[in-house]
Design an enzyme around this catalytic site. Structure first.
Site, short mmCIF file in Angstrom:
data_model
loop_
_atom_site.label_atom_id
_atom_site.label_comp_id
_atom_site.label_asym_id
_atom_site.label_seq_id
_atom_site.Cartn_x
_atom_site.Cartn_y
_atom_site.Cartn_z
CB SER A 185 -4.42 -53.63 -20.62
OG SER A 185 -4.56 -52.99 -19.64
CE1 TYR A 217 0.82 -53.92 -19.07
CE2 TYR A 217 -0.12 -55.89 -18.44
CZ TYR A 217 -0.55 -54.43 -18.85
OH TYR A 217 -1.36 -54.01 -19.63
CE LYS A 260 -3.04 -50.16 -20.39
NZ LYS A 260 -2.52 -50.88 -19.29
CE1 TYR A 297 -5.80 -47.17 -20.12
CE2 TYR A 297 -6.81 -46.80 -18.01
CZ TYR A 297 -5.89 -47.63 -18.72
OH TYR A 297 -5.34 -48.72 -18.37
CB VAL A 347 -7.34 -56.69 -15.74
CG1 VAL A 347 -6.07 -56.51 -15.11
CG2 VAL A 347 -8.09 -55.40 -15.94
O1 DON Z 1 -6.49 -49.24 -16.02
C1 DON Z 1 -6.64 -50.31 -15.38
O2 DON Z 1 -6.22 -50.70 -14.36
C2 DON Z 1 -7.47 -51.24 -16.50
N1 DON Z 1 -8.74 -50.51 -16.97
C3 DON Z 1 -6.91 -52.15 -17.44
C4 DON Z 1 -5.75 -52.51 -16.92
C5 DON Z 1 -5.44 -53.79 -17.64
O3 DON Z 1 -6.21 -54.40 -18.48
C6 DON Z 1 -3.94 -54.53 -17.49
N2 DON Z 1 -3.68 -55.55 -18.12
N3 DON Z 1 -3.58 -56.77 -17.77
#
Ligand code: DON
Length: 323
Positions: free
Chosen positions: A69, A248, A72, A196, A266
């Site tokens: 993330s 979040y 982003k 993405y 993550v």
């Molecule tokens: O889309 C997802 O769920 C993961 N590729 C990225 C999510 C993420 O890193 C959330 N942050 N903490």
């Protein structure tokens, strides 16, 4: 009696890495992306880079991990630089959700289908779909190129991590189909997801994200290369989103107790942008810095458990909160 020499900033960081590494057992590697589950969950590393180029590195700072993330923030900046801020804000809002990063619930409750911010998955998939370029490769390249400009080296994505999430991305697919149905996704679902998930799989080290954090801390200016990389107003917008939405449904606590615009992923990465501060007393890092942390054992909000403890310790001891 011999006076005890105060510990240097490097020694303190080394101490704190040792002190907080045991906290990794309180977290778990992200298991919904199979390739992330198998990495060493006791890793904890950090890089801190100051505007004069001085750097503190400690622990597993050199380990390569994927942005997830944190990407982003970069894709949002690319979209704003290419289309202008108003165009992007017609497609994503700037409001915190108080919900987990992959939540779907507010898409139907808010202005029908419009993601509340670009840090949640729905908003980030929308942003990926408007990245410059005629196809998914060109769109991904636009993210890689900005990172190259910020860090001064080239980047690639990890195919194994990408494929492992591509095969299991049912929730992201659901979000993307919903966005498509409500008109917020202007390209095909599979193409937007490919961009993405590939941007999430870009490989970095703590040093790379610390440098990106530093450029953001300096309002888009690269203090070491002495070059404006991105417009000040875009950097400020990105930092405000990191502070209000970057963690979040933990963003409020994070702002209250750490107070540094930060983005977590993550895979266990944390990118923090510490702006310069004015203080009467001499304290470390007054000119601001970028901080990159890696610790793959994450909490329920998708952030590195030990990494957040470590950042809190640094922020409190060295008075880094922006508030
Ligand atoms: O889309 C997802 O769920 C993961 N590729 C990225 C999510 C993420 O890193 C959330 N942050 N903490």
């Amino acid at each position: 009696m011999k006076a005890v020499k105060p510990r240097s900033n490097q020694q303190l960081i080394d101490d704190w890495i040792q002190q907080y590494r045991p906290f990794t057992i309180q977290g778990k590697n992200a298991s919904y992306i199979p390739a992330l589950e198998k990495v060493n969950s006791s890793h904890l590393g950090i890089s801190i880079i100051e505007p004069d180029g001085s750097i503190i590195k400690s622990g597993d700072w050199k380990v390569v991990f994927t942005l997830q993330s944190i990407s982003k923030v970069i894709s949002f900046i690319v979209a704003c630089m290419h289309h202008g801020i108003p165009y992007v804000l017609e497609r994503v809002d700037l409001e915190p959700t108080g919900d987990p990063f992959d939540s779907i619930i507010r898409l139907e409750m808010h202005k029908l289908g419009k993601p509340l911010n670009p840090m949640i998955n729905a908003g980030a998939i929308t942003v990926s779909s408007i990245l410059p370029g005629a196809d998914s490769k060109a769109k991904l390249d636009s993210v890689l190129l900005l990172m190259e400009k910020m860090v001064g080296k080239s980047f690639t994505y990890n195919e194994e991590v990408f494929l492992s999430e591509w095969k299991t991305a049912n929730r992201n697919r659901a979000l993307a189909y919903y966005l498509k149905e409500t008109g917020y996704l202007e390209i095909e679902v599979e193409e937007a997801l490919e961009v993405y998930l590939k941007q999430c799989s870009i490989e970095v080290t703590t040093e790379d994200i610390a440098l990106m954090g530093l450029v953001l801390a300096q309002d888009g200016y690269h203090p070491i290369r002495k070059e404006q990389i991105l417009p000040k107003e875009v950097a400020r917008l990105a930092k405000s989103l990191m502070l209000t939405c970057g963690v979040y449904n933990n963003s409020g606590r994070f702002a209250a107790f750490i107070g540094i615009p930060s983005k977590t992923g993550v895979s266990g990465g944390v990118m923090a942008a510490v702006p310069p501060r004015v203080r009467q007393e001499a304290s470390p890092l007054l000119d601001g810095c970028g901080i990159g942390i890696y610790g793959p054992a994450i909490d329920e909000y998708g952030s590195s458990v030990a990494g957040v403890f470590l950042l809190e310790k640094i922020a409190k001891t060295w008075d880094l909160s922006i508030f």
